[in-house]
Design an enzyme around this catalytic site. Structure first.
Site, PDB file in Angstrom:
ATOM      1  N   TRP A  82      -0.443  -4.036 -13.375  1.00 10.13           N
ATOM      2  CA  TRP A  82      -1.265  -4.014 -12.155  1.00 10.13           C
ATOM      3  C   TRP A  82      -1.622  -2.595 -11.710  1.00 10.13           C
ATOM      4  CZ3 TRP A  82      -3.686  -7.018  -8.578  1.00 10.13           C
ATOM      5  CH2 TRP A  82      -3.895  -6.461  -7.312  1.00 10.13           C
ATOM      6  N   MET A  83      -2.870  -2.447 -11.190  1.00  9.57           N
ATOM      7  CA  MET A  83      -3.273  -1.190 -10.540  1.00  9.57           C
ATOM      8  C   MET A  83      -4.097  -1.528  -9.298  1.00  9.57           C
ATOM      9  SD  MET A  83      -5.582   1.938 -12.095  1.00  9.57           S
ATOM     10  CE  MET A  83      -7.136   1.071 -12.178  1.00  9.57           C
ATOM     11  N   ASP A  85      -5.132   0.996  -5.464  1.00  7.30           N
ATOM     12  CA  ASP A  85      -5.794   2.217  -4.990  1.00  7.30           C
ATOM     13  C   ASP A  85      -5.627   3.461  -5.873  1.00  7.30           C
ATOM     14  OD1 ASP A  85      -5.454   0.405  -2.949  1.00  7.30           O
ATOM     15  OD2 ASP A  85      -4.521   1.805  -1.562  1.00  7.30           O
ATOM     16  N   GLN A 101      -1.819   3.258  -7.401  1.00 10.28           N
ATOM     17  CA  GLN A 101      -0.855   2.219  -7.067  1.00 10.28           C
ATOM     18  C   GLN A 101      -0.654   1.355  -8.299  1.00 10.28           C
ATOM     19  OE1 GLN A 101       0.605   1.363  -3.484  1.00 10.28           O
ATOM     20  NE2 GLN A 101       0.603   3.442  -4.246  1.00 10.28           N
ATOM     21  N   SER A 142       0.259   4.234  -1.008  1.00 14.47           N
ATOM     22  CA  SER A 142      -0.820   5.190  -1.261  1.00 14.47           C
ATOM     23  C   SER A 142      -0.630   6.528  -0.552  1.00 14.47           C
ATOM     24  CB  SER A 142      -2.154   4.582  -0.836  1.00 14.47           C
ATOM     25  OG  SER A 142      -2.526   3.612  -1.789  1.00 14.47           O
ATOM     26  N   ARG A 207       0.407   4.537   7.308  1.00 20.90           N
ATOM     27  CA  ARG A 207       0.361   4.794   5.865  1.00 20.90           C
ATOM     28  C   ARG A 207      -0.902   5.514   5.397  1.00 20.90           C
ATOM     29  NH1 ARG A 207       0.084  -0.894   6.207  1.00 20.90           N
ATOM     30  NH2 ARG A 207      -1.927  -1.781   5.612  1.00 20.90           N
ATOM     31  N   GLU A 263      -7.383   1.210   6.384  1.00 18.08           N
ATOM     32  CA  GLU A 263      -6.501   1.776   5.360  1.00 18.08           C
ATOM     33  C   GLU A 263      -7.189   2.986   4.707  1.00 18.08           C
ATOM     34  OE1 GLU A 263      -3.922  -1.970   3.789  1.00 18.08           O
ATOM     35  OE2 GLU A 263      -5.927  -1.923   2.965  1.00 18.08           O
ATOM     36  N   TRP A 361      -9.284  -7.311  -2.080  1.00 16.15           N
ATOM     37  CA  TRP A 361      -8.028  -8.026  -1.824  1.00 16.15           C
ATOM     38  C   TRP A 361      -8.239  -9.532  -1.688  1.00 16.15           C
ATOM     39  CZ3 TRP A 361      -3.669  -6.469  -3.346  1.00 16.15           C
ATOM     40  CH2 TRP A 361      -3.272  -5.138  -3.259  1.00 16.15           C
TER      41      TRP A 361
END
Ligand code: FRU
Length: 552
Positions: A82-83, A85, A101, A142, A207, A263, A361
């Site tokens: 998985w990847m 950001d 990520q 992130s 974050r 974000e 998402w």
């Protein structure tokens, strides 16, 4: 991604793996009508000065990798797992670093760590060992990376300045605070700072720190951090002299027009129309309206919310303390699959280069790619140009030169669609259209022989809108909101539409009018659906030029 406790509608666990192994997929072919496939003879309805200016080459379809039909040729993907950001984008000692990520042990969102890849030209990337690994204490969310040229942190020496990563530690308790890791060997190995976290507000949604050096007069300056209080839809700004201790500068927001969360902020200056005497600041914020996961469409939800996640930007001023916006935000990209876009620190020649995660998402965890999941957009060079009286973000893709495999000039298009005699696996189409008498005109890519499967990029003349239609683009059934049509208003310029479309195994990135409007969408076509066609409806459009460049 959103807070674990406050957003119950976000899938926290890996969903059942979609029936996606190639060969067992059901390709979505709801409309079996036939369209003519013409690849030879007279290509266009009018012969007026039709001119083939390059040899036709590469007519045989390039084969997709067996068992991995969606692996892109010109976009970064991890070899496995998985990847999401892009993180820590920074240029140092001749190499671009892309951290991201990453789940080191599976194709779903979990075990967040920083994966790593490097490139010398932003075109080919070499995957590196995991840079910063999540552990029992905290996952690594992130953030950004800087080269601490003055060794303000003391992690390196004056002669060997350290690279410092500033990331969000997401603790088991749910708390999110900013932490550091550093490298003194050009990013090969990373050490977490013993004094972590360095900035803690006691929040569970603080974050995505982006840190940059803010220069004041002469050689002075300080570090500035932008981060989010995601649920409050606020960007919070801090400053530091050494990356270790931070004090608040100001806040921007809360966003009032929006139901989602904020974000991955970024803040940077750009000259307007290339004039160094006129600089504006751009604040980029990604929006995640997680509340609209409950689709199919509800009539009172605006199309913007149906879009799912996207990256927006404000243009304004930053005085070293506070950012003020000149107006409301606009989308950096009007497609579905451009999220968490951030820019490189220290890019050569003062360039401002953005990469984004090419997903959404709303369905990111269901895409049918198999052992890997998640791709980056092409890197894009950003600039500000005055369009319709206001500074507007222009995005120009950075991709290889490639080789021209097809070229035409000054021809009429329509009424039938015409299939080109080339089928590269990854390519750019450059087209300069004039509407003529057509109601609609454009390109179709990833098209099956019978025309039933296709991705259309077309311009509606009366509405003045450019659209990407992926409703029949291949496998569209893995996520309830995946089939979609994205549209953006694009005024003609001098009566023309200039279009650059980058087509890869599982994506389409359309840049109109030199990059003032872009649409980025994932698609999952059958690899055998690789025709390219040109068409118009309701009359004849004209093509001043058409070039197909193979980039794989
Ligand atoms: C954006 C995001 C960030 C967070 C990361 C977690 O997609 O939700 O806010 O840091 O992903 O993977």
């Amino acid at each position: 991604m959103i807070d674990d406790t406050t957003s119950p509608d976000f899938p926290r666990t890996m969903p059942a793996h979609p029936a996606s192994s190639p060969g067992t997929d059901t390709w979505y072919n709801p409309h079996m009508h036939r369209s003519p496939r013409r690849t030879s003879g007279l290509l266009f309805a009018s012969t007026a000065a039709a001119l083939v200016v390059a040899a036709v080459a590469g007519t045989a379809p390039a084969a997709a990798a067996p068992g991995d039909p969606f692996r892109p040729a010109m976009h970064y993907t991890p070899a496995r797992n998985w990847m999401n950001d892009p993180n820590g984008l920074v240029y140092h000692n001749g190499r671009y670093h892309l951290f991201y990520q990453h789940n080191p042990s599976g194709p779903g969102w979990a075990n967040m760590s920083w994966g790593h890849a490097v490139s010398t030209d932003l075109r080919t990337w070499r995957e590196q060992p995991i840079a910063i690994r999540g552990d029992r204490d905290a996952e690594i969310y992130s953030g950004s990376a800087v080269v601490d040229h003055r060794n303000t942190s003391g992690f390196g020496t004056a002669g060997n300045p350290p690279m410092v990563a500033i990331y969000t530690a997401r603790y088991r308790s749910g708390r999110q605070a900013q932490s550091l890791a550093y490298s003194t060997d050009d990013g090969r190995t990373w050490t977490k700072y013993r004094g972590n976290p360095v900035l803690d507000r006691g929040s569970t949604n603080f974050r995505d720190p982006k840190v940059f050096w803010y220069s004041t007069d002469g050689s002075g300056g300080y570090w500035v951090m932008t981060a989010v209080e995601a649920l409050d839809r606020k960007v919070v700004l801090y400053r530091s002299d050494d990356l270790l201790t931070w004090r608040p500068l100001s806040e921007f927001g809360p966003g009032s027009d929006y139901r989602g969360i904020w974000e991955c902020p970024d803040l940077f200056p750009l000259p307007v129309d290339g004039n160094p005497g006129r600089t504006k600041w751009v604040l980029v914020v990604s929006h995640n309206p997680a509340t609209v996961d409950v689709l199919p469409p509800v009539p009172d939800i605006s199309p913007r919310l149906l879009k799912g996640t996207g990256t927006r930007y404000f243009v304004g001023d930053f005085d070293g303390t506070r950012f003020t916006a000149d107006g409301p935000p606009r989308f950096v990209d009007d497609g579905r699959d451009f999220y968490a876009g951030v820019t490189f620190n220290d890019a050569p020649a003062n360039k401002r280069i953005m990469m984004a995660w090419m997903s959404n998402w709303l369905y990111a965890q269901q895409t049918p790619t198999g052992r890997w999941r998640g791709a980056m957009t092409l890197p894009r060079e950003l600039s500000l140009r005055t369009v319709a009286g206001r500074p507007t973000l222009i995005s120009e893709p950075i991709a290889g030169q490639g080789r021209t495999v097809y070229s035409q000039r000054d021809v009429a298009v329509g009424p039938d669609d015409v299939t080109l005699p080339v089928r590269p696996r990854a390519y750019r189409v450059h087209a300069e259209f004039r509407p003529g008498t057509a109601r609609r005109f454009g390109l179709t890519v990833h098209k099956s022989a019978d025309g039933a499967e296709r991705t259309r990029i077309s311009y509606d003349v009366a509405a003045g809108t450019l659209s990407v239609d992926r409703t029949r683009s291949g496998n569209v059934l893995f996520g309830p909101v995946f089939p979609s049509v994205e549209s953006v208003r694009v005024p003609l310029r001098d009566g023309k539409l200039s279009l650059d479309v980058y087509v890869d195994a599982s994506s389409v990135e359309a840049f109109a009018q030199g990059g003032s409007h872009t649409i980025t969408d994932l698609v999952f076509p059958n690899p055998a659906s690789n025709d390219i066609s040109v068409d118009s409806a309701g009359g004849q459009a004209r093509l001043d030029s058409l070039t197909v460049t193979a980039t794989d």
